[in-house]
Design an enzyme around this catalytic site. Sequence first.
Site, PDB file in Angstrom:
ATOM      1  N   GLY A 573      22.237  75.211   3.922  1.00  0.00           N
ATOM      2  CA  GLY A 573      21.673  76.192   2.968  1.00  0.00           C
ATOM      3  C   GLY A 573      20.345  76.404   3.259  1.00  0.00           C
ATOM      4  N   GLY A 575      16.740  77.692   0.959  1.00  0.00           N
ATOM      5  CA  GLY A 575      16.161  77.991  -0.424  1.00  0.00           C
ATOM      6  C   GLY A 575      14.552  78.047  -0.345  1.00  0.00           C
ATOM      7  N   VAL A 580      17.998  73.765   4.998  1.00  0.00           N
ATOM      8  CA  VAL A 580      18.724  72.262   4.705  1.00  0.00           C
ATOM      9  C   VAL A 580      19.775  71.990   5.768  1.00  0.00           C
ATOM     10  CG1 VAL A 580      19.610  70.661   3.309  1.00  0.00           C
ATOM     11  CG2 VAL A 580      18.065  72.228   2.262  1.00  0.00           C
ATOM     12  N   LYS A 595      15.638  68.494   4.717  1.00  0.00           N
ATOM     13  CA  LYS A 595      15.043  69.816   4.426  1.00  0.00           C
ATOM     14  C   LYS A 595      13.884  70.238   5.256  1.00  0.00           C
ATOM     15  CE  LYS A 595      14.835  71.245   0.101  1.00  0.00           C
ATOM     16  NZ  LYS A 595      15.576  72.252  -0.049  1.00  0.00           N
ATOM     17  N   ASP A 690      10.773  75.529 -10.582  1.00  0.00           N
ATOM     18  CA  ASP A 690      11.860  76.532  -9.801  1.00  0.00           C
ATOM     19  C   ASP A 690      13.341  75.748 -10.452  1.00  0.00           C
ATOM     20  OD1 ASP A 690      13.000  78.472  -8.576  1.00  0.00           O
ATOM     21  OD2 ASP A 690      12.870  77.753  -6.611  1.00  0.00           O
TER      22      ASP A 690
END
Length: 851
Positions: A573, A575, A580, A595, A690
């Site tokens: 994914g 972000g 990642v 990451k 966040d």
Amino acid sequence: MLWSSSGIREARKEKGSAQPRWSKKLGGLSFHNSKIRELSDGNRVMETELSFGQTTFLLWVPPFLSYELWKLRIELSNLVGQTASKLAAIITTEAQKGESIVNLGSSLTPTSKSSWQSQSGFYAFGFYQQANGYAVGVFLAGIPEKTVVWTAIRDKLPALASVTLNFTSDGRLIMQSAQGEETAIANPPERAASASMLDSGNFVLYNSYKKIIWQSFESPTNTLLQGQRLTAGKELLSSVSESDQSTGIFRLKMQTDGNLVQYPVQTADTSEYAYWASGTDGKGSNVSLCLDDDGHLYLLNSTGTILNNLTQGGYPTKDVVYFMRIDVDGIFRLFSHNLHKNGNFSVIWSSSDNKCDPKGLCGLNGFCTMIDQDANCLCLPRFASVIEGNWSSGCERNFTAESCKSKDVGMKYIMQAVPNTVWEDNSFSSLTILTKDDCEAACLKDCNCEAATYKDGVCRKQKLPLRYGKRVLSDDNIAFIKEAISTSTINKTEPLGREKYSQKGIMILCISLGAFGLIMSVISAIAIYKNRVRAYRRLSNSGNVDLTMDVSPRSFTYSDLEKMTNGFKEELGRGSFGTVYKGTIWNGQKVVAVKRLEKVLTEGEREFQTEMKVIGRTHHKNLVRLLGYCHDGENRLLVYEYMSNGSLADILFNPEKKLCWDERIEIARNIAKGILYLHEECESQIIHCDIKPQNILMDEYRCPKISDFGLAKLLKPDQTNTFTGIRGTKGYVAPEWHRNQPVTVKADVYSFGIVLLELICCRKSVDWSFPEEEAILEEWAYSCFEAHELDKLVSGKDVDKRQLERIVKVGLWCILDEPSLRPSMKKVLLMLEGTVDVPIPPSPTSFLSTV
């Protein structure tokens, strides 16, 4: 600790106070204003003012010592002349308040006068019924539910009704049968002169000088009461059942290394047997588990420093009693009971939410599986319960197993698979095999192999019994159980194409594999020993077992991470902080998430490593664990534990993965616990900046873990999602980001409020597919609240209406425009748990919230 009158003025600057409980004067010496005070460093003390003439002293004592105030006479002997003796007399008098004296020659019987009660009548010491007889202990006598909190000689068979409990004239406390057989209930170091059942729940024996020479608080069984401690080297042992206080199968040990750990009984104090731990190992050799009057359960070291808050405390103290107990199911819980309300005790905290976590719950050859929120035990194929209804008794074969040397040609064997189960690794041989079919065949060929487990190309042969079994649907481990069947049956059940071995061939193969297995077992034993020695020193976070240590994350090179991720091949994914990738460590045995940080500040090596160590020392079950990092040239990468269920967003916003109401509320509480830890409990305060569903990952048990904490300060000023200079995601960022106001922890409270509303409604905070008046969730939620139409938020589904209203009110308080009006995360958690009332919130953008 004594302070002069000048010291009192300074001490009163510390936070927290309570109303005076009592005051006493004697010959110009006054002893007054006893209260519990919380200091600025978070520790608590009992404070008492002592005045003599123009001099005033302030005495501070840790609360857990309050039941031993007589000991202070020794410390006060440094005072001048008669002052010390007068003061000691007063303290002794005050220490004996709330007790009922038992004199020598007193006796109890199960059928007449059966107990000695405390002065308040709330606690009692004496006989209680167990099975078909009677046992001796301390129990709550002031409420309808007679709850046992301490038992004497708990593994002795219940006594008959003809037994007598005698406090003899020579100071012995014994139980005497009708035939004259004596059993000592207590073994003090000297003769006792009197006894007392204190209002604290502590039963004590005094000598002739009124000094305590024995007390039940120093030998707990399965329960801790308010003011009691579990000291280093001692443990609590669960009971057999709710009605049988004999020793059960689980233990909670306060280890001498400072770690509080749960194990099955009759196991070594090593990590492979643990199923829960506080993660405070290495913090001191004199750590105690303490329970305060306000439900504060914590670990305290010898210097008075709180190492771990298991609960935050602050619960109501008026007419409420708290106690902690390791229960029959192996989970230890904190209970509360309101003395003016009928009903059972309420659980306000537990060591685990998964009732299958305790190892050994289902006994030998049994495995635990969750059905809804309850544990259920199943037996291996062709096994049955030893004692029906008694899980811990385990399971046994319902067929007769033949010897390896048996020549019965009418008996053959097949392998039965039990998928998605994990067991204790007690293998005698470990083979690297390509397929599970090969693993089955290898066990069938080995006469000594009764079971095998297969995962990731490794086949482990084992002998029965298997233990510590648990079904974990996300785990690919398969257990194979060898089952004996007749020749007539095998032709029907044996898979087509399976090779038939003659007796002679099997014998030769058994001898060959036996020799090979012996060699492999020696090698495996050495490897397993070394691995287990290292395991207790490594970070361990498998399932809900939290064996954390205060060590720094590992530093990797960039080439290491390239190999771990196979060239950054599989993307998991993207972000706000970067991309990642999926990787593996420990020779492919553990999956991790790597990451790659993008647009981070170009800090020096030391500064970056410092930040990594701060993040690495944050250990909490609701935070994703940082395992390592890379600072190689311009490359900045982080290695995290892998979360198999993706993010909360993947589940919450997916119609096919609907979460029930109770699951959503439990997720909200756990997220709040994680944020509270970042704000108030970790070594350095961390503002996440966040909080959103995409940054809340879900483990195999759907327990939420917050990710990306501590990274905001590493970003360049222009690294944002939607707004220049704003760190966060549109829809979740607090209003103060747009106003150039200082950003505090209240920014995270705002973001949590938005996530809480999303959890309530199972929808995104901004969704223009809805009608315009419903598109912005925070506005629509307040509109529904104001109109008393909260059912709309849950689409009319049947949920607890009072709980729904409370949770919505908490969310609306969190999203107020004015940061100072938002509650702290500690207050948020208390409101979510229903511990404190939630007032009516104003409109999120009302005048009152913006002045």
